[in-house]
Design a protein around this motif. Structure first.
Motif, PDB file in Angstrom:
ATOM      1  N   LYS A   1       8.803   4.670  -6.521  1.00 29.96           N
ATOM      2  CA  LYS A   1       9.567   5.815  -6.678  1.00 29.96           C
ATOM      3  C   LYS A   1       8.850   6.985  -6.575  1.00 29.96           C
ATOM      4  CE  LYS A   1      12.442   7.499 -10.557  1.00 29.96           C
ATOM      5  NZ  LYS A   1      12.982   7.511 -11.745  1.00 29.96           N
ATOM      6  N   ASP A   2       9.236   8.143  -5.994  1.00 37.70           N
ATOM      7  CA  ASP A   2       8.763   9.128  -5.951  1.00 37.70           C
ATOM      8  C   ASP A   2       7.134   9.242  -5.434  1.00 37.70           C
ATOM      9  OD1 ASP A   2      10.946  10.477  -7.180  1.00 37.70           O
ATOM     10  OD2 ASP A   2      10.156  10.187  -9.157  1.00 37.70           O
ATOM     11  N   ILE A   3       7.158   8.592  -4.167  1.00 34.80           N
ATOM     12  CA  ILE A   3       5.792   8.556  -3.696  1.00 34.80           C
ATOM     13  C   ILE A   3       5.885   9.343  -2.164  1.00 34.80           C
ATOM     14  CG2 ILE A   3       5.090   6.404  -4.678  1.00 34.80           C
ATOM     15  CD1 ILE A   3       5.767   5.060  -2.220  1.00 34.80           C
ATOM     16  N   VAL A   4       5.005   9.379  -1.586  1.00 36.07           N
ATOM     17  CA  VAL A   4       4.813  10.273  -0.200  1.00 36.07           C
ATOM     18  C   VAL A   4       5.513   9.079   0.850  1.00 36.07           C
ATOM     19  CG1 VAL A   4       3.541  11.126   1.614  1.00 36.07           C
ATOM     20  CG2 VAL A   4       3.014  11.621  -0.778  1.00 36.07           C
ATOM     21  N   GLU A   5       4.838   7.984   0.733  1.00 35.45           N
ATOM     22  CA  GLU A   5       5.377   6.820   1.932  1.00 35.45           C
ATOM     23  C   GLU A   5       4.762   5.627   1.330  1.00 35.45           C
ATOM     24  OE1 GLU A   5       3.807   7.883   5.841  1.00 35.45           O
ATOM     25  OE2 GLU A   5       2.121   6.590   5.468  1.00 35.45           O
ATOM     26  N   VAL A   6       5.292   4.528   1.961  1.00 35.15           N
ATOM     27  CA  VAL A   6       4.808   2.984   1.860  1.00 35.15           C
ATOM     28  C   VAL A   6       4.297   2.668   3.219  1.00 35.15           C
ATOM     29  CG1 VAL A   6       5.541   0.688   1.376  1.00 35.15           C
ATOM     30  CG2 VAL A   6       6.849   2.492   0.248  1.00 35.15           C
TER      31      VAL A   6
ATOM     32  N   ALA B   1       0.858  -1.126  -0.004  1.00 33.42           N
ATOM     33  CA  ALA B   1       0.091  -0.053  -0.025  1.00 33.42           C
ATOM     34  C   ALA B   1       0.841   1.028  -0.087  1.00 33.42           C
ATOM     35  CB  ALA B   1      -0.970   0.056   1.173  1.00 33.42           C
ATOM     36  N   ILE B   2       0.638   2.115  -1.053  1.00 35.20           N
ATOM     37  CA  ILE B   2       1.477   3.419  -1.084  1.00 35.20           C
ATOM     38  C   ILE B   2       0.710   4.784  -1.026  1.00 35.20           C
ATOM     39  CG2 ILE B   2       3.311   2.165  -2.589  1.00 35.20           C
ATOM     40  CD1 ILE B   2       1.927   3.404  -5.123  1.00 35.20           C
ATOM     41  N   VAL B   3       1.228   5.640  -0.560  1.00 39.74           N
ATOM     42  CA  VAL B   3       0.449   6.879  -0.667  1.00 39.74           C
ATOM     43  C   VAL B   3       1.137   7.806  -1.566  1.00 39.74           C
ATOM     44  CG1 VAL B   3       0.076   8.916   1.011  1.00 39.74           C
ATOM     45  CG2 VAL B   3      -0.052   6.806   2.107  1.00 39.74           C
TER      46      VAL B   3
ATOM     47  N   VAL C   1      -3.320   9.747  -7.417  1.00 39.32           N
ATOM     48  CA  VAL C   1      -3.814   8.516  -7.485  1.00 39.32           C
ATOM     49  C   VAL C   1      -3.977   7.934  -8.875  1.00 39.32           C
ATOM     50  CG1 VAL C   1      -5.431   6.943  -6.611  1.00 39.32           C
ATOM     51  CG2 VAL C   1      -4.761   8.674  -5.149  1.00 39.32           C
ATOM     52  N   GLU C   2      -4.820   8.910  -9.620  1.00 40.75           N
ATOM     53  CA  GLU C   2      -5.066   8.247 -10.893  1.00 40.75           C
ATOM     54  C   GLU C   2      -3.837   8.265 -11.756  1.00 40.75           C
ATOM     55  OE1 GLU C   2      -8.270   9.030 -14.315  1.00 40.75           O
ATOM     56  OE2 GLU C   2      -8.444  10.307 -12.748  1.00 40.75           O
ATOM     57  N   GLY C   3      -3.126   9.321 -11.691  1.00 39.92           N
ATOM     58  CA  GLY C   3      -1.669   9.161 -12.641  1.00 39.92           C
ATOM     59  C   GLY C   3      -0.727   7.885 -12.292  1.00 39.92           C
ATOM     60  N   ARG C   4      -0.737   7.762 -10.783  1.00 41.83           N
ATOM     61  CA  ARG C   4      -0.022   6.558 -10.357  1.00 41.83           C
ATOM     62  C   ARG C   4      -0.313   5.241 -10.931  1.00 41.83           C
ATOM     63  NH1 ARG C   4       4.643   5.751  -7.496  1.00 41.83           N
ATOM     64  NH2 ARG C   4       5.179   8.011  -8.227  1.00 41.83           N
ATOM     65  N   MET C   5      -1.551   5.052 -10.818  1.00 38.53           N
ATOM     66  CA  MET C   5      -2.406   3.941 -11.384  1.00 38.53           C
ATOM     67  C   MET C   5      -2.000   3.774 -12.953  1.00 38.53           C
ATOM     68  SD  MET C   5      -6.352   2.457 -11.210  1.00 38.53           S
ATOM     69  CE  MET C   5      -7.021   3.601 -12.355  1.00 38.53           C
TER      70      MET C   5
END
Length: 314
Positions: free
Chosen positions: A143-148, A80-82, A86-90
């Motif tokens: 990569k380049d996410i807020v947190e895991v 699970a990632i933050v 959201v839509e762009g990362r998907m």
């Protein structure tokens, strides 16, 4: 002495017949291949014995084959990632899976809520990528996410099951080939029908085993990655004025705010909905109660007066 000799011959003959019967039962037990009964003896000539000897040899060598075969391990990951988008990362994950030679199993974009009941997007996506690229895929996803928030990797060694299925397939195919030869030479109608039924059964078993083998091969070749994508707004810290509580204080303040919100919502619902409903229901019930009580008193009145009439003295 003459009497002992016939008795001895009879005893030897009985032991010989018992030994033959035992050997016959053991040979009959050997005719079971892959957990399924072979064709009846009445339709199987002596030529089939060679096939079952080969089958037994193949089963005996399965342990050696298991030691020589390359390990077959099914590897999967769940995380699970933050993220801020959201839509762009998907979409990025979908493109990555295709570029790596994998594919998207399922994807779902839906609306979630923050602690302030604000709608934010969330997503769930499951992809499959080549197992040798699993580590690279996970690195790109993170990569380049807020947190895991969490990450879990699992591995299942299915080498023994895979080797067993391959050995079973070989046995079934050998039995099928032998039955096919028997069917070509069969002349009796009953034998032909019986052999044909056995062929149908073995062919069904072969297709089932092939399906299981294909599943193991594809599951080991392509690792499954399940990703839950959470919007950054859902983890924003609580801010009261310029004060930003942390740790236990944050949880306590948040719990208090949630309680007050719930209590206020309860009062509003009680005043606007519950109380009027009770009033609407109570008024007719009260009127019915008053009417019944008046009717009951009216019915009791004359009887009470009659009972209270004074008795005249003589």
């Amino acid at each position: 002495m003459k009497r002992i000799l016939p008795l001895s011959l009879i005893l030897i003959a009985a032991l010989f017949l018992a030994a033959c019967g035992s050997a016959r039962s053991e040979n009959t037990a050997d005719l079971y291949i892959g957990g399924a009964p072979a064709a009846p003896e009445s339709i199987m000539p002596m030529a089939t014995a060679g096939v079952y000897d080969q089958v037994t040899t193949a089963n005996d060598g399965s342990g050696v084959a298991a030691a020589q075969v390359e390990r077959l391990v099914i590897q999967n990951a769940d995380l699970a990632i933050v993220v801020s988008d959201v839509e762009g990362r998907m979409k990025d994950i979908q493109i990555m899976a295709q570029q790596m030679g994998g594919f998207v199993v399922s994807s779902n974009l839906y609306q979630g809520y923050t602690s302030d009941y604000i709608e934010v997007p969330e997503a769930q996506i499951v992809i499959r990528v080549p197992s040798e690229k699993l580590e690279d895929a996970l690195n790109q996803i993170k990569k380049d996410i807020v947190e895991v928030q969490n990450e879990t990797r699992t591995g299942q060694d299915v080498t023994a099951e895979y080797v067993d299925l391959k050995s079973r397939l070989k046995n079934l195919e050998a039995a099928e080939a032998q039955l096919d030869e028997i069917l070509k030479n069969a002349t009796d109608t009953e034998d032909v029908v019986s052999i044909f039924n056995q062929l149908v059964y073995y062919r069904e078993q072969i297709e089932l085993v092939k399906g299981q083998i294909k599943y193991y091969e594809e599951a080991a070749a392509l690792s499954a990655i399940s990703v839950r994508i959470v919007a950054e707004e859902t983890i924003q810290p609580l801010v009261i004025g310029k004060w930003e509580p942390k740790g236990v204080a944050l949880e306590a303040v948040q719990d208090l705010i949630d309680f007050l919100k719930g209590f206020v919502e309860f009062l509003i619902r009680f005043v606007i909905y519950t109380l009027p409903v009770w009033i609407i229901i109570s008024i007719p019930l009260y009127l019915v109660f008053i009417g019944l009580r008046a009717l009951f008193r009216k019915m009791r009145g004359p009887k009470v007066k009659k009972d209270e009439t004074p008795v005249e003295k003589k």
